[in-house]
Write an enzyme that holds these catalytic residues in place. Structure first.
Site, PDB file in Angstrom:
ATOM      1  N   THR A 121      12.588  -6.764 -10.132  1.00 33.48           N
ATOM      2  CA  THR A 121      12.141  -8.150 -10.322  1.00 33.48           C
ATOM      3  C   THR A 121      10.926  -8.419  -9.445  1.00 33.48           C
ATOM      4  O   THR A 121      10.904  -8.064  -8.270  1.00 33.48           O
ATOM      5  CB  THR A 121      13.307  -9.121  -9.983  1.00 33.48           C
ATOM      6  OG1 THR A 121      14.387  -8.786 -10.833  1.00 33.48           O
ATOM      7  CG2 THR A 121      12.899 -10.569 -10.196  1.00 33.48           C
ATOM      8  N   ASN A 129      -8.713   3.501   8.092  1.00 31.07           N
ATOM      9  CA  ASN A 129      -8.156   2.349   8.797  1.00 31.07           C
ATOM     10  C   ASN A 129      -8.478   2.340  10.285  1.00 31.07           C
ATOM     11  O   ASN A 129      -8.552   1.290  10.898  1.00 31.07           O
ATOM     12  CB  ASN A 129      -6.631   2.282   8.599  1.00 31.07           C
ATOM     13  CG  ASN A 129      -5.955   3.620   8.737  1.00 31.07           C
ATOM     14  OD1 ASN A 129      -6.274   4.570   8.020  1.00 31.07           O
ATOM     15  ND2 ASN A 129      -5.034   3.721   9.680  1.00 31.07           N
ATOM     16  N   GLY A 155       0.810  -1.215   0.000  1.00 35.17           N
ATOM     17  CA  GLY A 155       0.000   0.000   0.000  1.00 35.17           C
ATOM     18  C   GLY A 155       0.845   1.267   0.000  1.00 35.17           C
ATOM     19  O   GLY A 155       0.549   2.230  -0.716  1.00 35.17           O
ATOM     20  N   THR A 156       1.905   1.274   0.779  1.00 35.91           N
ATOM     21  CA  THR A 156       2.730   2.479   0.890  1.00 35.91           C
ATOM     22  C   THR A 156       3.354   2.824  -0.461  1.00 35.91           C
ATOM     23  O   THR A 156       3.324   3.984  -0.891  1.00 35.91           O
ATOM     24  CB  THR A 156       3.824   2.266   1.971  1.00 35.91           C
ATOM     25  OG1 THR A 156       3.173   1.965   3.204  1.00 35.91           O
ATOM     26  CG2 THR A 156       4.689   3.498   2.133  1.00 35.91           C
ATOM     27  N   GLN A 212      -7.835  -0.393   2.860  1.00 36.64           N
ATOM     28  CA  GLN A 212      -8.737  -1.023   3.840  1.00 36.64           C
ATOM     29  C   GLN A 212     -10.066  -1.460   3.226  1.00 36.64           C
ATOM     30  O   GLN A 212     -10.835  -2.156   3.871  1.00 36.64           O
ATOM     31  CB  GLN A 212      -9.006  -0.057   5.002  1.00 36.64           C
ATOM     32  CG  GLN A 212      -7.794   0.211   5.870  1.00 36.64           C
ATOM     33  CD  GLN A 212      -7.308  -1.006   6.655  1.00 36.64           C
ATOM     34  OE1 GLN A 212      -8.002  -2.011   6.797  1.00 36.64           O
ATOM     35  NE2 GLN A 212      -6.091  -0.925   7.167  1.00 36.64           N
ATOM     36  N   CYS A 256       0.545   6.026  20.908  1.00 30.29           N
ATOM     37  CA  CYS A 256       1.606   5.766  21.889  1.00 30.29           C
ATOM     38  C   CYS A 256       2.532   4.645  21.449  1.00 30.29           C
ATOM     39  O   CYS A 256       3.716   4.667  21.736  1.00 30.29           O
ATOM     40  CB  CYS A 256       0.989   5.421  23.234  1.00 30.29           C
ATOM     41  SG  CYS A 256       0.102   6.807  23.915  1.00 30.29           S
ATOM     42  N   SER A 283      -3.350  -3.340  -0.842  1.00 24.14           N
ATOM     43  CA  SER A 283      -2.241  -4.022  -0.172  1.00 24.14           C
ATOM     44  C   SER A 283      -2.621  -5.460   0.134  1.00 24.14           C
ATOM     45  O   SER A 283      -3.701  -5.722   0.679  1.00 24.14           O
ATOM     46  CB  SER A 283      -1.939  -3.280   1.129  1.00 24.14           C
ATOM     47  OG  SER A 283      -1.024  -4.007   1.897  1.00 24.14           O
ATOM     48  N   GLY A 284      -1.715  -6.394  -0.181  1.00 24.13           N
ATOM     49  CA  GLY A 284      -2.005  -7.819  -0.003  1.00 24.13           C
ATOM     50  C   GLY A 284      -2.292  -8.215   1.428  1.00 24.13           C
ATOM     51  O   GLY A 284      -3.253  -8.949   1.700  1.00 24.13           O
ATOM     52  N   HIS A 285      -1.488  -7.697   2.366  1.00 24.27           N
ATOM     53  CA  HIS A 285      -1.595  -8.248   3.726  1.00 24.27           C
ATOM     54  C   HIS A 285      -2.849  -7.824   4.475  1.00 24.27           C
ATOM     55  O   HIS A 285      -3.087  -8.258   5.594  1.00 24.27           O
ATOM     56  CB  HIS A 285      -0.322  -7.961   4.532  1.00 24.27           C
ATOM     57  CG  HIS A 285      -0.119  -6.562   4.980  1.00 24.27           C
ATOM     58  ND1 HIS A 285      -0.292  -6.172   6.285  1.00 24.27           N
ATOM     59  CD2 HIS A 285       0.258  -5.442   4.309  1.00 24.27           C
ATOM     60  CE1 HIS A 285      -0.016  -4.875   6.402  1.00 24.27           C
ATOM     61  NE2 HIS A 285       0.317  -4.409   5.214  1.00 24.27           N
TER      62      HIS A 285
HETATM   63  N1  PLP Z   1      -3.144   2.905   3.595  1.00 25.08           N
HETATM   64  C1  PLP Z   1      -3.954   2.476   4.576  1.00 25.08           C
HETATM   65  C2  PLP Z   1      -5.336   3.041   4.698  1.00 25.08           C
HETATM   66  C3  PLP Z   1      -3.504   1.506   5.486  1.00 25.08           C
HETATM   67  O1  PLP Z   1      -4.303   1.106   6.455  1.00 25.08           O
HETATM   68  C4  PLP Z   1      -2.185   1.010   5.343  1.00 25.08           C
HETATM   69  C5  PLP Z   1      -1.654   0.038   6.308  1.00 25.08           C
HETATM   70  O2  PLP Z   1      -2.027   0.013   7.465  1.00 25.08           O
HETATM   71  C6  PLP Z   1      -1.395   1.472   4.275  1.00 25.08           C
HETATM   72  C7  PLP Z   1      -1.907   2.428   3.434  1.00 25.08           C
HETATM   73  C8  PLP Z   1       0.001   0.967   4.062  1.00 25.08           C
HETATM   74  O3  PLP Z   1      -0.024  -0.315   3.461  1.00 25.08           O
HETATM   75  P1  PLP Z   1       1.253  -1.278   3.510  1.00 25.08           P
HETATM   76  O4  PLP Z   1       1.375  -1.752   4.926  1.00 25.08           O
HETATM   77  O5  PLP Z   1       0.931  -2.389   2.563  1.00 25.08           O
HETATM   78  O6  PLP Z   1       2.423  -0.486   3.060  1.00 25.08           O
END
Ligand code: PLP
Length: 385
Positions: free
Chosen positions: A236, A150, A71-72, A178, A324, A198-200
């Site tokens: 890759t 999120n 996602g990032t 999300q 925190c 994002s996969g996870h």
């Molecule tokens: N965007 C949102 C709304 C998220 O909740 C998250 C992860 O918590 C991300 C982006 C980042 O995704 P990743 O952990 O796959 O980099």
């Protein structure tokens, strides 16, 4: 002690079916998909299938999907890639409740001369669409607004926003990390130009994600190097991750409706009982327009971290809305933006469920919560006895 996992917005368990698909890609089918030999070609076909599976879940064309590391990276690519493609435009509009993967990129750009507008939200975490309309001007390169939050699970009216933004000739990106796999999306009926996932977050592994780039959308590559992903993202490919993401999307597409019902039933039972049985507790976020799996509850006058520690003793994993854990004592920027009072924002807990949660787990947690809250209130210096 059994782990009861209610932290699925942080990350999810990899589905057994996903792991099974991934396994051969490590020691048997380990070729490089860019290689000329037949062995590499086999891997290329696996990636092609995964691209179709992701596109199937989103309702778009496979050629509109680019695989990334998560996602990032997708968010960074969408923002930086759009600004590079439109060098004469200097304004970005976003919301103040975005994930740091968007917000910190925008703020960084703000310190490099871009005008960054962070749209406000109301007490329920809803956006003011009129403010968005007013902010779009000829200098605007990009509007980036998340699909679902999120922390609170609040879902924004993204199709409506996308229509409004693109009708003004501006590129629209949504961080749907999300939302994908939790609520149905159909990009063939939407004006969204760019979307991150994002996969996870949907039972695929960590370190893989994807971007939807609508056909015809101008986007400069963010990662430069080899010609992978048709020159749109160098490096890759994480083949096992991509194959896992494909399978996870296929499973989500097949089961989303019934899973939503099950997860929502469990979430509602957990949420309603806690709100009824714990005095001075309140729900954060728009109750109606929410992900079916997320519940963010504030408990006045106590610390979210203290609740988490006590839940942890019973094997229950949740998360606190306060930052925190990341070394800052500031409560969550999302809850503060919604005007949640400091005393309540500090005592907020997010429960985020998945298809793997059970009724027994919810019942167990419901039993443990009221005594935990009562005990912490007895210890709280903010509560007069
Ligand atoms: N965007 C949102 C709304 C998220 O909740 C998250 C992860 O918590 C991300 C982006 C980042 O995704 P990743 O952990 O796959 O980099």
């Amino acid at each position: 002690m059994k782990t009861i996992y209610f932290d699925n917005n942080a990350t999810t368990k990899v589905a057994e079916e996903v792991l099974k698909e991934m396994k051969p890609l490590f020691c048997e089918l380990y070729g490089n998909p860019s290689s000329m030999h037949t062995f590499g070609g086999q891997i290329g076909r696996k990636i092609r299938k995964a691209r179709e599976q992701v596109a199937g879940l989103l309702g778009c064309e496979p050629t509109e999907i680019i695989f990334t590391s998560g996602g990032t990276e997708s968010d960074n690519t969408a923002i930086n890639g759009t600004l590079t493609a439109y060098p004469n435009k200097r304004k970005i509009i976003t919301s103040c409740v975005e994930h740091p993967a968007v917000l910190s990129v925008c703020r960084e750009l703000g310190s490099h001369g871009y005008t960054v507008v962070e749209l406000k939200v109301d007490k329920q975490g809803r956006l003011d669409i009129t403010e968005l309309e007013e902010q779009i001007d000829d200098d605007t390169a990009l509007v980036t607004i998340m699909y679902a939050n999120n922390e609170t699970g609040v879902v924004f009216p993204i199709d409506k926003i996308a229509e409004l933004v693109t009708n003004r000739g501006v590129v629209f990106h949504t961080d749907a990390v999300q939302a994908v796999g939790k609520i149905p999306l159909n990009l063939s009926k939407s004006n969204i130009d760019l979307l991150s996932l994002s996969g996870h977050k949907l039972h695929a592994p960590k370190g893989v994600g994807a971007m939807y780039v609508r056909k015809g959308t101008r986007l400069s590559p963010f990662m430069l190097g080899g010609h992978q992903e048709a020159g749109r993202r160098a490096g890759t490919e994480n083949v096992p991750g991509i194959v896992g993401l494909g399978k996870a999307c296929e499973l989500a597409a097949k089961n989303i409706k019934e899973e939503n019902e099950k997860v929502k039933h469990l979430r509602d039972k957990l949420e309603n009982t806690i709100l009824q049985q714990c005095p001075d507790s309140m729900l954060n976020g728009d109750k109606e327009n929410r992900l079916p799996n997320t519940s963010n509850i504030s408990f006045e006058f106590i610390e979210g971290e203290a609740i988490l520690l006590m839940l942890d003793k019973y094997g229950i994993c949740a998360s606190s809305g306060s930052a925190c854990t990341s070394g800052s004592l500031e409560p969550s920027h999302v809850l503060r933006a919604m005007g949640v009072p400091f005393t309540a924002a500090h005592g907020s807990i997010r429960f985020s469920l998945s298809r793997y949660n059970t009724e027994e787990e919810v019942d167990y947690t419901i039993e443990k919560m009221p005594p935990i809250i009562n005990r912490l209130r007895e210890l709280s210096p903010f509560v007069s006895t």
